[in-house]
Design a protein around this motif. Structure first.
Motif, PDB file in Angstrom:
ATOM      1  N   LYS A 117     -16.585   0.955   5.804  1.00 18.48           N
ATOM      2  CA  LYS A 117     -15.943   1.214   4.483  1.00 18.48           C
ATOM      3  C   LYS A 117     -16.521   2.497   4.055  1.00 18.48           C
ATOM      4  O   LYS A 117     -17.618   2.811   3.873  1.00 18.48           O
ATOM      5  N   LYS A 118     -15.273   3.441   3.673  1.00 17.63           N
ATOM      6  CA  LYS A 118     -15.874   4.651   3.107  1.00 17.63           C
ATOM      7  C   LYS A 118     -15.783   4.507   1.447  1.00 17.63           C
ATOM      8  O   LYS A 118     -14.962   4.089   0.907  1.00 17.63           O
ATOM      9  N   ILE A 119     -17.028   4.894   1.157  1.00 18.83           N
ATOM     10  CA  ILE A 119     -17.272   4.712  -0.424  1.00 18.83           C
ATOM     11  C   ILE A 119     -17.421   6.055  -0.718  1.00 18.83           C
ATOM     12  O   ILE A 119     -18.331   7.017  -0.443  1.00 18.83           O
ATOM     13  N   GLY A 120     -16.547   6.416  -1.805  1.00 16.17           N
ATOM     14  CA  GLY A 120     -16.733   7.705  -2.619  1.00 16.17           C
ATOM     15  C   GLY A 120     -17.194   7.819  -3.814  1.00 16.17           C
ATOM     16  O   GLY A 120     -16.976   6.723  -4.412  1.00 16.17           O
ATOM     17  N   LEU A 121     -18.081   8.709  -4.263  1.00 13.79           N
ATOM     18  CA  LEU A 121     -18.504   8.768  -5.467  1.00 13.79           C
ATOM     19  C   LEU A 121     -18.079   9.992  -6.214  1.00 13.79           C
ATOM     20  O   LEU A 121     -18.123  11.108  -5.624  1.00 13.79           O
ATOM     21  N   VAL A 149     -10.489   7.319   0.291  1.00 13.33           N
ATOM     22  CA  VAL A 149     -11.590   6.378   0.361  1.00 13.33           C
ATOM     23  C   VAL A 149     -11.243   4.712   0.330  1.00 13.33           C
ATOM     24  O   VAL A 149     -10.176   4.663  -0.135  1.00 13.33           O
ATOM     25  N   ASP A 150     -12.052   3.975   0.899  1.00 17.90           N
ATOM     26  CA  ASP A 150     -11.793   2.540   0.412  1.00 17.90           C
ATOM     27  C   ASP A 150     -12.159   2.042  -0.961  1.00 17.90           C
ATOM     28  O   ASP A 150     -11.577   1.446  -1.362  1.00 17.90           O
ATOM     29  N   LYS A 151     -13.060   2.795  -1.432  1.00 17.24           N
ATOM     30  CA  LYS A 151     -13.566   2.341  -2.755  1.00 17.24           C
ATOM     31  C   LYS A 151     -13.955   3.699  -3.195  1.00 17.24           C
ATOM     32  O   LYS A 151     -14.739   4.339  -2.915  1.00 17.24           O
ATOM     33  N   LEU A 152     -13.649   3.755  -4.595  1.00 17.98           N
ATOM     34  CA  LEU A 152     -14.167   4.986  -5.466  1.00 17.98           C
ATOM     35  C   LEU A 152     -14.926   4.701  -6.675  1.00 17.98           C
ATOM     36  O   LEU A 152     -14.305   3.957  -7.388  1.00 17.98           O
ATOM     37  N   ILE A 153     -16.201   5.035  -6.629  1.00 17.70           N
ATOM     38  CA  ILE A 153     -17.020   4.754  -7.877  1.00 17.70           C
ATOM     39  C   ILE A 153     -16.833   6.115  -8.788  1.00 17.70           C
ATOM     40  O   ILE A 153     -17.208   7.211  -8.570  1.00 17.70           O
ATOM     41  N   ILE A 154     -16.593   5.743 -10.093  1.00 21.22           N
ATOM     42  CA  ILE A 154     -16.550   7.070 -10.718  1.00 21.22           C
ATOM     43  C   ILE A 154     -17.987   6.732 -11.664  1.00 21.22           C
ATOM     44  O   ILE A 154     -18.196   6.152 -12.248  1.00 21.22           O
ATOM     45  N   ASN A 180      -2.720   2.615 -15.627  1.00 22.50           N
ATOM     46  CA  ASN A 180      -2.029   3.275 -14.638  1.00 22.50           C
ATOM     47  C   ASN A 180      -1.419   2.175 -13.567  1.00 22.50           C
ATOM     48  O   ASN A 180      -1.822   1.437 -13.227  1.00 22.50           O
ATOM     49  N   LYS A 181      -0.032   2.973 -13.553  1.00 25.47           N
ATOM     50  CA  LYS A 181       0.725   2.150 -12.705  1.00 25.47           C
ATOM     51  C   LYS A 181       0.625   2.270 -11.397  1.00 25.47           C
ATOM     52  O   LYS A 181       1.019   1.484 -10.542  1.00 25.47           O
ATOM     53  N   LYS A 182      -0.009   3.325 -10.896  1.00 24.68           N
ATOM     54  CA  LYS A 182      -0.295   3.750  -9.357  1.00 24.68           C
ATOM     55  C   LYS A 182      -1.258   2.849  -8.747  1.00 24.68           C
ATOM     56  O   LYS A 182      -2.355   2.231  -9.703  1.00 24.68           O
ATOM     57  N   ASN A 183      -1.441   2.404  -7.827  1.00 28.34           N
ATOM     58  CA  ASN A 183      -2.258   1.547  -7.298  1.00 28.34           C
ATOM     59  C   ASN A 183      -3.705   1.930  -7.127  1.00 28.34           C
ATOM     60  O   ASN A 183      -3.974   2.803  -5.986  1.00 28.34           O
ATOM     61  N   ILE A 184      -4.508   1.818  -7.934  1.00 26.55           N
ATOM     62  CA  ILE A 184      -5.806   2.386  -7.806  1.00 26.55           C
ATOM     63  C   ILE A 184      -6.968   1.267  -8.131  1.00 26.55           C
ATOM     64  O   ILE A 184      -7.728   1.163  -8.771  1.00 26.55           O
ATOM     65  N   SER A 185      -6.569  -0.023  -7.632  1.00 23.94           N
ATOM     66  CA  SER A 185      -7.552  -1.177  -7.933  1.00 23.94           C
ATOM     67  C   SER A 185      -9.040  -0.802  -7.070  1.00 23.94           C
ATOM     68  O   SER A 185      -9.804  -1.761  -7.420  1.00 23.94           O
ATOM     69  N   ASN A 186      -9.037   0.152  -6.117  1.00 25.93           N
ATOM     70  CA  ASN A 186     -10.090   0.493  -5.345  1.00 25.93           C
ATOM     71  C   ASN A 186     -11.148   1.193  -6.481  1.00 25.93           C
ATOM     72  O   ASN A 186     -11.985   1.557  -5.836  1.00 25.93           O
ATOM     73  N   VAL A 187     -10.855   1.769  -7.586  1.00 24.72           N
ATOM     74  CA  VAL A 187     -11.725   2.360  -8.418  1.00 24.72           C
ATOM     75  C   VAL A 187     -12.353   1.586  -9.356  1.00 24.72           C
ATOM     76  O   VAL A 187     -11.926   0.691 -10.062  1.00 24.72           O
ATOM     77  N   LYS A 188     -13.654   1.946  -9.693  1.00 26.43           N
ATOM     78  CA  LYS A 188     -14.686   1.185 -10.378  1.00 26.43           C
ATOM     79  C   LYS A 188     -15.370   2.271 -11.120  1.00 26.43           C
ATOM     80  O   LYS A 188     -15.744   3.684 -10.582  1.00 26.43           O
TER      81      LYS A 188
END
Ligand code: ADP
Length: 164
Positions: free
Chosen positions: A3-7, A30-35, A63-71
């Motif tokens: 999985k690609k994890i972006g920060l 990315v698969d998962k994005l951490i802010i 937000n209505k866009k699909n960004i459930s992979n953002v934490k």
């Protein structure tokens, strides 16, 4: 495949439409994005850590866009140490004008020396967000200028309250 994890690290003091644009675009690559909201940098922040983090969390859930992979996560200390801790494969940064380049170039170079396995990727600011920065948004608001088109509604309200 791994999985690609972006920060995506920053001060986000406060989050602007420019930051949000980078978040949406980065979340697609990315698969998962951490802010990563930086706690301890030498800058004096207008918004507390809690406020900065809550504003981002609210914008993501609104937000209505699909960004459930953002934490969203706060971090203290060295960026690369945090990146290693969360097993990030890449660091995302936004680039606006040439003025961003020198700082980003140096930071990327130093970070690569600390851990060459973690790449830094840059997303160019979208045309309509090129000139937005948290710093100028705060200055304009303090001087009673209209910042409506630069920040989400909630941030607009919170900022105006700060300078009442
Ligand atoms: P920092 O203190 O790390 O510079 P910022 O919150 O100012 O924190 O910025 C975080 C990241 O977001 C940086 O890579 C910055 O270049 C980027 N950024 C800020 N504003 C914009 C914008 N309007 N468009 C694109 N990227 C932006």
């Amino acid at each position: 495949m791994k999985k690609k994890i972006g920060l995506y690290p920053g001060s986000f003091d406060p989050i602007t439409n420019g930051h949000l644009d980078i978040i949406f675009r980065a979340s697609k690559i990315v698969d998962k994005l951490i802010i990563g909201v930086a706690i301890n940098d030498k800058k004096k922040h207008l918004f507390s850590m809690r406020e900065r983090k809550d504003l981002i969390v609210n914008q993501i859930s609104l937000n209505k866009k699909n960004i459930s992979n953002v934490k969203v996560q706060a971090f203290d200390g060295l960026l690369m140490t945090f990146a290693e801790k969360i097993k990030a494969n890449l660091i995302v940064r936004g680039l606006r004008a040439i003025s961003d380049f020198d700082y980003e170039f140096q930071m990327t170079g130093m970070n690569a020396r600390l851990n060459s396995q973690i790449e830094t990727v840059f997303l160019m600011a979208s045309e309509r967000h090129q000139f937005i920065s948290s710093r100028f948004v705060k200055e304009i608001c303090m001087l009673k200028g209209d910042i409506k088109s630069f920040v989400p509604k909630e941030v607009y309200k919170k900022l105006n309250n700060k300078f009442k």
